[in-house]
Scaffold this active site. Sequence first.
Site, PDB file in Angstrom:
ATOM      1  N   THR A 118      34.284  33.786  47.001  1.00 22.43           N
ATOM      2  CA  THR A 118      34.532  34.460  45.169  1.00 22.43           C
ATOM      3  C   THR A 118      33.526  33.391  44.870  1.00 22.43           C
ATOM      4  O   THR A 118      32.701  32.115  44.874  1.00 22.43           O
ATOM      5  CB  THR A 118      35.927  34.278  45.391  1.00 22.43           C
ATOM      6  OG1 THR A 118      35.582  35.404  44.581  1.00 22.43           O
ATOM      7  CG2 THR A 118      36.317  32.945  44.830  1.00 22.43           C
ATOM      8  N   THR A 119      33.305  34.296  43.168  1.00 19.39           N
ATOM      9  CA  THR A 119      32.717  33.373  42.285  1.00 19.39           C
ATOM     10  C   THR A 119      33.347  33.536  41.162  1.00 19.39           C
ATOM     11  O   THR A 119      33.555  34.713  40.943  1.00 19.39           O
ATOM     12  CB  THR A 119      31.132  33.907  42.208  1.00 19.39           C
ATOM     13  OG1 THR A 119      30.124  33.259  43.606  1.00 19.39           O
ATOM     14  CG2 THR A 119      30.630  32.817  40.714  1.00 19.39           C
TER      15      THR A 119
END
Length: 205
Positions: free
Chosen positions: A26-27
């Site tokens: 994820t970011t």
Amino acid sequence: MDASHAGSSTAAAGEAPTSGEHRMGTTIVGVCYDGGVILGADSRTSTGMYVANRASDKITQLTDNVYVCRSGSAADTQVISDYVRYFLHQHTIQLGEQATVKVAANLIRLLAYQNKNMLQAGMIVGGWDKYEGGQIFSVPLGGTIMKQPFAIGGSGSSYLYALLDHEWREKMSQEEAEKFVVKVVSLAMARDGASGGVVRTVTMA
């Protein structure tokens, strides 16, 4: 306090383990600007190499004035968010006013630290309160807590440290900060195979 949330999906965040392997896909980003806070995240949920959901929502509301970005195991981060939301609701009833951002962040830190051997959760808490204005707290794996002017997390963050060090500045306007967050998450999505989908943001001021 005004909060605007781009995107409406309430699906899970991060990656679930598969075949004994757990990867953080994820970011997530949090940035303070002059008068408030902006949180941003991609929307790809992965299970190993399989994209389980390309339009999930990794930004969760805890109170009217506090949100959290979630990375790691979807189940772990969701249960932490649910517990903290309940505790903050009780806190508001007892005190007659909204909990501060610091209180919310420390509740997440407490749950993450006390269960650090069982949880895979990295979270960024952002919000606004009348005492200290806009604030960002990073709670990475293990339950450390750090108050920062900006914070990044998830697998996409490894591509972003130099960019934020170079381009982030104090006293950005809301418009500048919103564009900056979208740019940062978009660049991570372009490089990190576990991040993707759309960029979701929340603005609190």
